[in-house]
Design a protein around this motif. Structure first.
Motif, PDB file in Angstrom:
ATOM      1  N   HIS A 469     -10.097   9.093   2.383  1.00 26.93           N
ATOM      2  CA  HIS A 469      -9.589   9.966   3.452  1.00 26.93           C
ATOM      3  C   HIS A 469      -8.679  11.067   2.914  1.00 26.93           C
ATOM      4  CE1 HIS A 469     -10.222   6.244   6.190  1.00 26.93           C
ATOM      5  NE2 HIS A 469     -11.271   7.064   6.282  1.00 26.93           N
ATOM      6  N   ASP A 470      -8.623  11.134   1.578  1.00 32.77           N
ATOM      7  CA  ASP A 470      -7.820  12.160   0.897  1.00 32.77           C
ATOM      8  C   ASP A 470      -6.347  12.086   1.296  1.00 32.77           C
ATOM      9  OD1 ASP A 470      -7.627  14.176  -0.975  1.00 32.77           O
ATOM     10  OD2 ASP A 470      -7.869  15.787   0.509  1.00 32.77           O
ATOM     11  N   LYS A 471      -5.858  10.840   1.370  1.00 32.69           N
ATOM     12  CA  LYS A 471      -4.458  10.621   1.688  1.00 32.69           C
ATOM     13  C   LYS A 471      -3.741  10.057   0.457  1.00 32.69           C
ATOM     14  CE  LYS A 471      -4.937  11.756   6.030  1.00 32.69           C
ATOM     15  NZ  LYS A 471      -4.276  12.951   6.587  1.00 32.69           N
ATOM     16  N   SER A 472      -2.415  10.097   0.508  1.00 24.68           N
ATOM     17  CA  SER A 472      -1.627   9.539  -0.594  1.00 24.68           C
ATOM     18  C   SER A 472      -0.295   9.035  -0.050  1.00 24.68           C
ATOM     19  CB  SER A 472      -1.390  10.600  -1.677  1.00 24.68           C
ATOM     20  OG  SER A 472      -0.661  11.700  -1.142  1.00 24.68           O
ATOM     21  N   PHE A 473       0.393   8.230  -0.836  1.00 22.40           N
ATOM     22  CA  PHE A 473       1.709   7.724  -0.443  1.00 22.40           C
ATOM     23  C   PHE A 473       2.790   8.659  -0.961  1.00 22.40           C
ATOM     24  CE2 PHE A 473      -0.134   3.163  -0.764  1.00 22.40           C
ATOM     25  CZ  PHE A 473      -0.724   3.297   0.488  1.00 22.40           C
ATOM     26  N   THR A 474       3.861   8.771  -0.188  1.00 12.25           N
ATOM     27  CA  THR A 474       4.997   9.571  -0.643  1.00 12.25           C
ATOM     28  C   THR A 474       5.746   8.813  -1.731  1.00 12.25           C
ATOM     29  OG1 THR A 474       6.525   8.615   0.963  1.00 12.25           O
ATOM     30  CG2 THR A 474       5.215  10.536   1.693  1.00 12.25           C
ATOM     31  N   GLU A 475       6.611   9.510  -2.438  1.00  6.21           N
ATOM     32  CA  GLU A 475       7.409   8.862  -3.480  1.00  6.21           C
ATOM     33  C   GLU A 475       8.307   7.776  -2.890  1.00  6.21           C
ATOM     34  OE1 GLU A 475       7.123   9.155  -6.776  1.00  6.21           O
ATOM     35  OE2 GLU A 475       5.423  10.466  -6.311  1.00  6.21           O
ATOM     36  N   ALA A 476       8.813   8.027  -1.678  1.00  7.24           N
ATOM     37  CA  ALA A 476       9.660   7.022  -1.021  1.00  7.24           C
ATOM     38  C   ALA A 476       8.850   5.767  -0.704  1.00  7.24           C
ATOM     39  CB  ALA A 476      10.258   7.606   0.265  1.00  7.24           C
ATOM     40  N   GLN A 477       7.616   5.957  -0.223  1.00  2.75           N
ATOM     41  CA  GLN A 477       6.757   4.806   0.074  1.00  2.75           C
ATOM     42  C   GLN A 477       6.420   4.026  -1.202  1.00  2.75           C
ATOM     43  OE1 GLN A 477       3.615   6.953   2.074  1.00  2.75           O
ATOM     44  NE2 GLN A 477       4.342   6.300   4.118  1.00  2.75           N
ATOM     45  N   LYS A 478       6.120   4.761  -2.268  1.00  4.97           N
ATOM     46  CA  LYS A 478       5.834   4.095  -3.546  1.00  4.97           C
ATOM     47  C   LYS A 478       7.047   3.293  -4.017  1.00  4.97           C
ATOM     48  CE  LYS A 478       2.474   7.492  -5.304  1.00  4.97           C
ATOM     49  NZ  LYS A 478       2.213   8.497  -6.371  1.00  4.97           N
ATOM     50  N   GLY A 479       8.243   3.842  -3.820  1.00  2.00           N
ATOM     51  CA  GLY A 479       9.450   3.152  -4.238  1.00  2.00           C
ATOM     52  C   GLY A 479       9.652   1.843  -3.490  1.00  2.00           C
ATOM     53  N   ARG A 480       9.362   1.867  -2.155  1.00  2.00           N
ATOM     54  CA  ARG A 480       9.518   0.637  -1.369  1.00  2.00           C
ATOM     55  C   ARG A 480       8.471  -0.412  -1.753  1.00  2.00           C
ATOM     56  NH1 ARG A 480      10.899   4.933   1.723  1.00  2.00           N
ATOM     57  NH2 ARG A 480      12.944   4.851   2.750  1.00  2.00           N
ATOM     58  N   ILE A 481       7.244   0.048  -2.030  1.00  2.00           N
ATOM     59  CA  ILE A 481       6.203  -0.887  -2.492  1.00  2.00           C
ATOM     60  C   ILE A 481       6.606  -1.490  -3.839  1.00  2.00           C
ATOM     61  CG2 ILE A 481       3.835  -1.044  -3.347  1.00  2.00           C
ATOM     62  CD1 ILE A 481       3.018   0.948  -1.175  1.00  2.00           C
ATOM     63  N   GLU A 482       7.194  -0.635  -4.689  1.00  2.00           N
ATOM     64  CA  GLU A 482       7.657  -1.118  -6.002  1.00  2.00           C
ATOM     65  C   GLU A 482       8.706  -2.213  -5.830  1.00  2.00           C
ATOM     66  OE1 GLU A 482       8.160  -1.327 -10.184  1.00  2.00           O
ATOM     67  OE2 GLU A 482       6.607  -0.324  -8.986  1.00  2.00           O
ATOM     68  N   THR A 483       9.605  -2.048  -4.874  1.00  2.00           N
ATOM     69  CA  THR A 483      10.630  -3.062  -4.612  1.00  2.00           C
ATOM     70  C   THR A 483       9.986  -4.376  -4.176  1.00  2.00           C
ATOM     71  OG1 THR A 483      12.194  -1.339  -3.929  1.00  2.00           O
ATOM     72  CG2 THR A 483      12.696  -3.594  -3.261  1.00  2.00           C
ATOM     73  N   MET A 484       8.955  -4.284  -3.312  1.00  2.00           N
ATOM     74  CA  MET A 484       8.251  -5.490  -2.862  1.00  2.00           C
ATOM     75  C   MET A 484       7.514  -6.172  -4.010  1.00  2.00           C
ATOM     76  SD  MET A 484       6.591  -5.215   0.917  1.00  2.00           S
ATOM     77  CE  MET A 484       6.307  -6.970   0.973  1.00  2.00           C
ATOM     78  N   LEU A 485       6.878  -5.343  -4.841  1.00  2.00           N
ATOM     79  CA  LEU A 485       6.142  -5.920  -5.976  1.00  2.00           C
ATOM     80  C   LEU A 485       7.094  -6.621  -6.950  1.00  2.00           C
ATOM     81  CD1 LEU A 485       3.501  -3.117  -6.705  1.00  2.00           C
ATOM     82  CD2 LEU A 485       3.067  -5.395  -5.771  1.00  2.00           C
ATOM     83  N   ASN A 486       8.278  -6.040  -7.133  1.00  2.00           N
ATOM     84  CA  ASN A 486       9.264  -6.701  -8.003  1.00  2.00           C
ATOM     85  C   ASN A 486       9.667  -8.057  -7.423  1.00  2.00           C
ATOM     86  OD1 ASN A 486       9.287  -4.592  -9.839  1.00  2.00           O
ATOM     87  ND2 ASN A 486      11.036  -3.554  -8.884  1.00  2.00           N
ATOM     88  N   ALA A 487       9.808  -8.117  -6.085  1.00  2.00           N
ATOM     89  CA  ALA A 487      10.166  -9.374  -5.424  1.00  2.00           C
ATOM     90  C   ALA A 487       9.033 -10.399  -5.579  1.00  2.00           C
ATOM     91  CB  ALA A 487      10.471  -9.136  -3.951  1.00  2.00           C
ATOM     92  N   VAL A 488       7.774  -9.926  -5.454  1.00  2.00           N
ATOM     93  CA  VAL A 488       6.620 -10.820  -5.634  1.00  2.00           C
ATOM     94  C   VAL A 488       6.557 -11.329  -7.069  1.00  2.00           C
ATOM     95  CG1 VAL A 488       4.083 -10.895  -5.705  1.00  2.00           C
ATOM     96  CG2 VAL A 488       5.258  -9.846  -3.755  1.00  2.00           C
ATOM     97  N   ASP A 489       6.862 -10.449  -8.016  1.00  2.63           N
ATOM     98  CA  ASP A 489       6.833 -10.860  -9.423  1.00  2.63           C
ATOM     99  C   ASP A 489       7.899 -11.931  -9.695  1.00  2.63           C
ATOM    100  OD1 ASP A 489       5.651 -10.372 -12.090  1.00  2.63           O
ATOM    101  OD2 ASP A 489       7.682  -9.755 -12.622  1.00  2.63           O
ATOM    102  N   ARG A 490       9.082 -11.772  -9.097  1.00  2.00           N
ATOM    103  CA  ARG A 490      10.111 -12.807  -9.243  1.00  2.00           C
ATOM    104  C   ARG A 490       9.649 -14.119  -8.616  1.00  2.00           C
ATOM    105  NH1 ARG A 490      13.477  -8.401  -8.166  1.00  2.00           N
ATOM    106  NH2 ARG A 490      13.641  -8.934  -5.946  1.00  2.00           N
TER     107      ARG A 490
END
Length: 570
Positions: A469-490
């Motif tokens: 759909h030619d969409k992308s995530f904003t840097e803020a959205q990527k940052g929040r996903i990164e925080t969740m992924l770090n929590a999942v990794d822990r």
């Protein structure tokens, strides 16, 4: 013909009795035996004592050796530790020969075996698992000696039918060539029966009945020590490199021993004869072998004890010689069996149960546990792949990561199936209730790990739809996903630590729960924030849907992870 069939049936009863006795002991010991083996191997001397102790209990050096090969394959033992255990197993197996010599020939123990079976039957009716396992031990012990008694009765008497075994008599007249013939005979017989203990029992009968002289019986014993190595090599054939090395070390140990024993054959037999004579019995080297004349009771006892003593001294001397060269043996087998060239496929396949179920089923659960931990470590890599997919800057880079996530989903499906197959192959009647419960727990855990693989592939599909759909995530959205992924990794780290503990500790479960709460709180905060943004400005609605779907799937990964820790607490 009837005599031959009776002999085969008696041999089958002997082998079945030994297996039943071994299984009963293994189930009665349960996890204690696993703990004993892994704890008592910090140096070669402790390893020898560990192998000796376990083999003395389960009455099978083949089972101990195959188990040891499996433990090396499972990463529970190093190669150096395994060599010590194998040496001890070779000493421990000599107890079977002494048990048969002392009980099976000196008195008619079969008179006591039948009443013992009644005791075993009564214990089998108990509701307590321990008593039922002991009943198997008693019934197996009884069948073993009933089989031995029937074997003795069914063999032909050379004085009445000397022609039956005339060919064996002819084998004894070639000097040292006869020694080599009977060595090969002992090797082949052990290969066929897959039990050195059964071959030892037949050797004792042949010597006791006067079929062969003491020297030829001694040669058969040496052959049995070579034949018994084949079982471990078969088990390791499809195992890891270190598993094959452990099996080769067993072969090296026994072949080396047979070589020096053949070189010093006469002096070794003279030493055995002197020890037996010191016990007040005739020297077995001086007993006249004749098909026409039967041996006296003392002569019969002397030959039986002589064969058993030779078996013990051979393995004891061999261990005393080679225990100082464990590192050298490891170097030799490492040189003989080279490491495989590793690639990514090697990293994402079964690591610990390639050799199939262990013949000692009660001990196989440790192997399966290590494979489950390995599965969890493989699954954890998906967190990094998801991170790369989220942050991919172009379609080509994303496609590489997407294919990897799809591949890991297929890998997790395959590993779940193969671990389940391994657990299914464990015979229900050969494992304790404690182990049975642990196996059921593993089915639940591998199912959750497979679901984690599905989540990675699901996220790759969400991101593919976003890109289409030619969409992308904003840097803020990527940052929040990164925080969740770090929590999942822990959460993954805590879950793997819990898996490495045989029994989950309250602190481990609490840490896992805290990680799950953190992931849920992050998901809720992200969802509330994004919904508020959609309500105030819906221009990026489609992108927000893909974003929330991704966050929701990451949160589901947290659910699967906590389910694993909770499964261990049941």
């Amino acid at each position: 013909m009837i005599q031959a069939l009776t002999l085969l049936g008696a041999l089958g009863m002997f082998l079945y009795g030994m297996n039943l006795m071994s299984a009963g002991l293994q189930k009665a010991a349960g996890s204690k035996m696993r703990s004993f083996l892994t704890a008592m191997t910090s140096n070669p001397f402790k390893g020898v004592m560990s192998g000796l102790g376990i083999t003395a209990v389960i009455q099978s050096s083949s089972a101990t050796t195959v188990m040891t090969v499996g433990f090396v394959n499972a990463g529970l033992l190093t190669l150096s530790q395994a060599v010590g255990v194998i040496m001890g197993a070779n000493i421990g197996t000599t107890i079977t020969a002494w048990m048969v010599s002392l009980l099976g020939f000196k008195a008619d123990i079969s008179l006591f075996a039948v009443p013992l079976m009644a005791v075993g039957f009564l214990l089998s009716l108990s509701k307590r698992d321990k008593r039922r396992h002991i009943s198997e031990l008693i019934v197996g012990f009884s069948l073993l000696f009933l089989g031995l008694s029937l074997m003795k009765e069914s063999v032909p008497d050379l004085r009445e039918t000397p022609e039956v075994l005339a060919f064996i008599q002819n084998w004894t007249s070639y000097g040292f060539g006869s020694v080599l013939i009977f060595l090969v005979f002992g090797t082949v017989l052990t290969l066929v029966l897959q039990s050195s203990s059964a071959t030892m029992a037949l050797t004792l009968i042949m010597v006791n009945m006067g079929w062969i002289p003491f020297e030829m019986g001694a040669a058969m014993v040496l052959g049995e020590n070579i034949g018994t190595t084949i079982t471990a090599n078969i088990a390791a054939a499809v195992g890891s490199v270190n598993a094959r090395r452990a099996a080769l070390a067993h072969t090296f140990f026994n072949v080396f021993g047979v070589c020096w024993a053949l070189a010093l054959f006469k002096p070794l037999l003279m030493l055995v004869g002197a020890i037996i004579a010191a016990l007040g019995l005739p020297n077995p080297m001086e007993i006249t072998h004749s098909a026409e004349l039967s041996m006296t009771a003392d002569e019969s006892m002397a030959t039986l004890y002589g064969i058993s003593m030779l078996h013990t001294l051979f393995n004891l001397f061999n261990t005393i010689i080679l225990i100082w060269f464990v590192k050298g043996i490891v170097k030799i087998v490492t040189w003989a069996i080279k490491d495989k060239k590793s690639d990514e496929e090697d990293v994402v396949k079964l690591k610990f149960i390639d050799a199939g179920p262990l013949s000692t089923a009660e001990l196989a659960i440790g192997q399966a546990r290590n494979e489950v931990i390995h599965f969890a470590e493989i699954s954890r890599r998906e967190v990094e792949f998801i991170r790369e997919a989220i942050n991919a800057t172009d379609e080509a880079q994303f496609e590489v990561v997407r294919k990897r996530l799809v591949k890991y989903e297929e890998v997790s499906d395959r590993i779940e199936y193969e671990i389940a197959q391994f657990l299914n192959a464990l015979p229900e009647d050969s494992i304790s209730d404690e182990t049975r419960v642990e196996a059921k727990r593993m089915y639940k855990i591998i199912g959750e790990l497979e679901s984690l693989g599905d989540s990675g592939e699901t996220i790759s599909r969400i991101l593919s739809r976003r890109n289409s759909h030619d969409k992308s995530f904003t840097e803020a959205q990527k940052g929040r996903i990164e925080t969740m992924l770090n929590a999942v990794d822990r959460a993954y780290g805590v879950m793997i630590d819990n898996l490495k503990s045989e029994k989950i500790e309250p602190m481990g479960l609490r840490l896992a729960t805290d990680c799950e709460i953190e992931i849920n709180d992050l998901r809720n905060a992200i969802r509330d924030e994004e919904i508020h943004k959609i309500e105030s400005d819906g221009s990026n609605y489609q992108s927000s849907v893909h974003y929330l779907d991704t966050v929701s799937e990451i949160e589901r990964m947290g659910d699967f992870i906590i389910n694993i820790s909770q499964a261990m607490d049941k």
